[in-house]
Design an enzyme around this catalytic site. Structure first.
Site, PDB file in Angstrom:
ATOM      1  CE  LYS A   1      -1.052   1.854   4.454  1.00  0.00           C
ATOM      2  NZ  LYS A   1      -1.871   2.074   5.604  1.00  0.00           N
TER       3      LYS A   1
ATOM      4  CG  HIS B   1      -0.611  -4.976   7.538  1.00  0.00           C
ATOM      5  ND1 HIS B   1      -0.558  -3.706   7.050  1.00  0.00           N
ATOM      6  CD2 HIS B   1      -0.760  -4.866   8.867  1.00  0.00           C
ATOM      7  CE1 HIS B   1      -0.654  -2.856   8.047  1.00  0.00           C
ATOM      8  NE2 HIS B   1      -0.791  -3.527   9.163  1.00  0.00           N
TER       9      HIS B   1
ATOM     10  CE  LYS C   1      -3.551  -6.100  12.274  1.00  0.00           C
ATOM     11  NZ  LYS C   1      -2.392  -6.178  13.169  1.00  0.00           N
TER      12      LYS C   1
ATOM     13  CD  GLU D   1      -2.003   4.100  13.813  1.00  0.00           C
ATOM     14  OE1 GLU D   1      -0.946   3.578  13.502  1.00  0.00           O
ATOM     15  OE2 GLU D   1      -2.551   4.985  13.139  1.00  0.00           O
TER      16      GLU D   1
ATOM     17  CG  ASP E   1      -2.203   5.923   6.228  1.00  0.00           C
ATOM     18  OD1 ASP E   1      -1.507   5.388   5.348  1.00  0.00           O
ATOM     19  OD2 ASP E   1      -1.948   5.837   7.445  1.00  0.00           O
TER      20      ASP E   1
ATOM     21  CG  HIS F   1      -5.610  -0.948   7.034  1.00  0.00           C
ATOM     22  ND1 HIS F   1      -5.009  -1.872   6.218  1.00  0.00           N
ATOM     23  CD2 HIS F   1      -4.668  -0.015   7.300  1.00  0.00           C
ATOM     24  CE1 HIS F   1      -3.750  -1.512   6.005  1.00  0.00           C
ATOM     25  NE2 HIS F   1      -3.524  -0.386   6.647  1.00  0.00           N
TER      26      HIS F   1
HETATM   27  P1  NAD Z   1      11.904   2.820   2.729  1.00  0.00           P
HETATM   28  O1  NAD Z   1      12.063   4.206   2.223  1.00  0.00           O
HETATM   29  O2  NAD Z   1      12.401   2.501   4.103  1.00  0.00           O
HETATM   30  O3  NAD Z   1      12.651   1.818   1.730  1.00  0.00           O
HETATM   31  C1  NAD Z   1      12.597   1.982   0.339  1.00  0.00           C
HETATM   32  C2  NAD Z   1      13.432   0.909  -0.346  1.00  0.00           C
HETATM   33  O4  NAD Z   1      13.315   1.104  -1.760  1.00  0.00           O
HETATM   34  C3  NAD Z   1      14.915   0.942  -0.015  1.00  0.00           C
HETATM   35  O5  NAD Z   1      15.384  -0.386   0.106  1.00  0.00           O
HETATM   36  C4  NAD Z   1      15.535   1.588  -1.267  1.00  0.00           C
HETATM   37  O6  NAD Z   1      16.867   1.165  -1.530  1.00  0.00           O
HETATM   38  C5  NAD Z   1      14.617   1.069  -2.342  1.00  0.00           C
HETATM   39  N1  NAD Z   1      14.633   1.935  -3.528  1.00  0.00           N
HETATM   40  C6  NAD Z   1      14.313   3.237  -3.608  1.00  0.00           C
HETATM   41  N2  NAD Z   1      14.489   3.693  -4.885  1.00  0.00           N
HETATM   42  C7  NAD Z   1      14.949   2.638  -5.602  1.00  0.00           C
HETATM   43  C8  NAD Z   1      15.325   2.454  -6.968  1.00  0.00           C
HETATM   44  N3  NAD Z   1      15.257   3.445  -7.876  1.00  0.00           N
HETATM   45  N4  NAD Z   1      15.724   1.226  -7.349  1.00  0.00           N
HETATM   46  C9  NAD Z   1      15.780   0.205  -6.469  1.00  0.00           C
HETATM   47  N5  NAD Z   1      15.446   0.316  -5.178  1.00  0.00           N
HETATM   48  C10 NAD Z   1      15.033   1.517  -4.752  1.00  0.00           C
HETATM   49  O7  NAD Z   1      10.362   2.450   2.556  1.00  0.00           O
HETATM   50  P2  NAD Z   1       9.483   1.436   3.433  1.00  0.00           P
HETATM   51  O8  NAD Z   1       9.006   2.129   4.651  1.00  0.00           O
HETATM   52  O9  NAD Z   1      10.219   0.162   3.588  1.00  0.00           O
HETATM   53  O10 NAD Z   1       8.188   1.248   2.505  1.00  0.00           O
HETATM   54  C11 NAD Z   1       8.193   0.468   1.327  1.00  0.00           C
HETATM   55  C12 NAD Z   1       6.762   0.365   0.792  1.00  0.00           C
HETATM   56  O11 NAD Z   1       5.942  -0.279   1.756  1.00  0.00           O
HETATM   57  C13 NAD Z   1       6.094   1.709   0.515  1.00  0.00           C
HETATM   58  O12 NAD Z   1       5.215   1.561  -0.581  1.00  0.00           O
HETATM   59  C14 NAD Z   1       5.292   1.963   1.781  1.00  0.00           C
HETATM   60  O13 NAD Z   1       4.175   2.793   1.542  1.00  0.00           O
HETATM   61  C15 NAD Z   1       4.846   0.551   2.103  1.00  0.00           C
HETATM   62  N6  NAD Z   1       4.517   0.338   3.514  1.00  0.00           N
HETATM   63  C16 NAD Z   1       5.455   0.529   4.483  1.00  0.00           C
HETATM   64  C17 NAD Z   1       5.126   0.293   5.801  1.00  0.00           C
HETATM   65  C18 NAD Z   1       6.150   0.464   6.903  1.00  0.00           C
HETATM   66  O14 NAD Z   1       5.813   0.161   8.041  1.00  0.00           O
HETATM   67  N7  NAD Z   1       7.348   0.904   6.618  1.00  0.00           N
HETATM   68  C19 NAD Z   1       3.832  -0.126   6.150  1.00  0.00           C
HETATM   69  C20 NAD Z   1       2.896  -0.328   5.135  1.00  0.00           C
HETATM   70  C21 NAD Z   1       3.258  -0.099   3.825  1.00  0.00           C
END
Ligand code: NAD
Length: 484
Positions: free
Chosen positions: A148, A178, A182, A216, A235, A240
């Site tokens: 998402k 996610h 659950k 939250e 969001d 969800h």
């Molecule tokens: P993040 O910014 O921590 O990580 C991003 C990753 O993408 C890194 O590994 C980076 O190296 C890689 N990346 C960026 N540009 C790139 C490119 N051009 N080529 C290859 N790799 C590239 O982000 P995150 O928090 O891990 O989130 C990732 C996804 O999951 C997003 O869509 C976010 O909305 C979703 N998401 C995250 C969470 C969370 O808890 N972090 C929860 C729900 C959804």
């Protein structure tokens, strides 16, 4: 009770964004737990793929630290961890360029399941899908897992669906929510469709109303930039809370089979009435002595984005006409607590008289913390002196009911990643479901944006704005307490 582990076929799982926050906090520790449970085949491979330049050894070290920090359940056994890390590799790739793709292709095997997890920002989803095809990494049975947010509105979700459809069939696309992974949410289906007790009462004739709360205690944290363009409606509600609503409200599917379940969920979304503007309350948390408020967190002093939303929804179909669904979610609230409560109607006539008070059965499904269910039943208060009634919970805490092994509730991501490998899409959103959900939320968002609606302030640590309480009070009902 020891939980049964059903082995899966061997797989190569590529995690794009393997160095990112989600991969480190959820996906990699979840895979380690599945490995430890004996579910990961001996030759399965997990390949991190991201922009950073690093070798296998450096990535394995990062994975080790992530598992120690986020794995839960104490320090992992070093032998287990080493054995898991032997299955982990890394490939630097550029999602927007050419670098690294051929090398990644070389690492993949032909005779096993191939899954590609897009754990990167949504702007890269299309690029990744396109390159997986161009560089020949995707086979006819490969799967992609999409995180998402899936679009920001109906138009962008449609565009993304169209883009992915150029390269992958719908049966290959796994859109993650996610919440569906659950354990309690799946239990909701087991309780509804595995018992004869509840389903006959599961309708407007016997259910007074339903409450869905996802509360939250945290604020927007480091996600301020993203969140301020999104808000609680996009969001949390669009995905969800609506998914939870669908599972509560849907008709029994003929089989527990992906399209049968998703067809029924889609019908619920399509039967939702537009929400009256006075049936929505938006809120934004203010400051307290410990920290600044929402606007300071997102560094936008004029922000009109909501960090809280409560609304009353109606489903126009035979089962639910007349039973309201109250949804609320917010940040910086009193407790971290998510639950669905099915509040049944009063008994048609009280033989105990007015002094016995008003009593109701409530089935509460707790998503967090302590996943479980309680069913409030009315009994006699013990002791002499007349018939006084009391509502007491029949409590089914999974940790208590299933014992030490069964009580270790698997994390949602753990379950969902294994479903991808198995090729089971039941707990993933289909493209038309996501679009239908946006089609319901878009007009609400458009209407408050058009009139410049300013969210109501609320205190951190509270239950949200006063108006949210009034939304129910006006109907002679009250929200359940938000408590951990
Ligand atoms: P993040 O910014 O921590 O990580 C991003 C990753 O993408 C890194 O590994 C980076 O190296 C890689 N990346 C960026 N540009 C790139 C490119 N051009 N080529 C290859 N790799 C590239 O982000 P995150 O928090 O891990 O989130 C990732 C996804 O999951 C997003 O869509 C976010 O909305 C979703 N998401 C995250 C969470 C969370 O808890 N972090 C929860 C729900 C959804």
């Amino acid at each position: 009770m020891v939980s049964r582990v059903i082995p899966v076929d061997s797989f190569d799982l590529v995690i794009f964004g393997g160095t990112g926050d989600l991969a480190r906090r959820k996906i990699l520790p979840g895979l380690f737990r599945r490995f430890r449970a004996g579910q990961m085949p001996a030759d399965a491979q997990v390949i991190g793929a991201a922009r950073s330049d690093m070798d296998d050894a450096a990535f394995r070290e990062m994975v080790r630290e992530a598992i120690v920090e986020f794995g839960g359940n104490g320090t992992p056994d070093p032998g287990d961890l080493d054995a898991f890390l032997e299955r982990v590799a890394y490939q630097s790739v550029d999602a927007k360029g050419e670098a690294g793709w051929s090398e990644l292709e070389d690492k993949l095997r032909d005779d096993c399941v191939r899954a590609f997890y897009f754990s990167v920002g949504p702007s890269l989803f299309g690029d990744l899908a396109e390159r997986l095809r161009t560089f020949g990494l995707a086979t006819e049975t490969s799967r992609i897992v999409v995180e998402k947010p899936f679009g920001n509105d109906l138009e962008s979700a449609r565009a993304l669906n169209r883009e992915l459809a150029q390269y992958f069939d719908e049966t290959q696309i796994y859109r993650i929510d996610h919440y569906l992974g659950k354990e309690t949410v799946q239990n909701l289906m087991a309780v509804r469709f595995g018992n004869v007790l509840f389903e006959p009462l599961w309708n407007a004739q016997f259910v007074d109303h339903i409450q869905i709360t996802v509360a939250e205690t945290v604020g927007v944290g480091g996600r301020g930039g993203y969140y301020d363009h999104s808000g609680a409606m996009r969001d949390m509600v669009q995905n969800h809370l609506m998914q939870l609503l669908c599972l509560i409200a849907m008709e029994p599917p003929a089989q527990f089979e992906p399209d049968a379940v998703r067809d029924e969920k889609l019908k619920v979304i399509r039967a939702l009435d537009p929400v009256e503007p006075h049936h929505i309350v938006r809120g934004q948390y203010g400051a307290d002595e410990k920290q600044p408020g929402y606007r300071a967190h997102v560094e936008n002093e004029r922000s009109r984005t909501e960090s809280f939303v409560a609304l009353k929804a109606h489903i126009s179909n035979w089962r639910w006409a007349g039973t309201p669904f109250y949804l609320r979610t917010g940040k910086m609230l009193r407790a971290r607590a998510s639950e669905i409560a099915v509040v049944f109607k009063d008994a048609p006539h009280s033989i105990f008289g007015a002094e016995a008070g008003r009593h109701r059965n409530v089935l509460a499904i707790r998503l967090q913390p302590n996943e479980g269910m309680t069913l409030d039943v009315t009994i006699k208060e013990p002791g002499p002196g007349g018939m006084r009634l009391l509502d007491v919970p029949l409590d089914m805490s999974f940790a208590d009911a299933l014992g030490p092994d069964g009580g270790e509730v698997p994390d949602a991501y753990e379950r969902l990643v294994m479903d991808v490998i198995r090729g089971n899409q039941t707990l993933f959103m289909r493209g038309d479901e996501v679009e239908a959900a946006w089609a319901w939320t878009d007009p609400l968002i458009d209407s408050w944006e058009a009139r410049g609606d300013v969210p109501k302030p609320y205190d951190p640590g509270s239950s949200g704005p006063e108006d949210a309480l009034m939304l129910m009070h006006r109907d002679g009902r009250r929200w359940r307490d938000i408590k951990a």
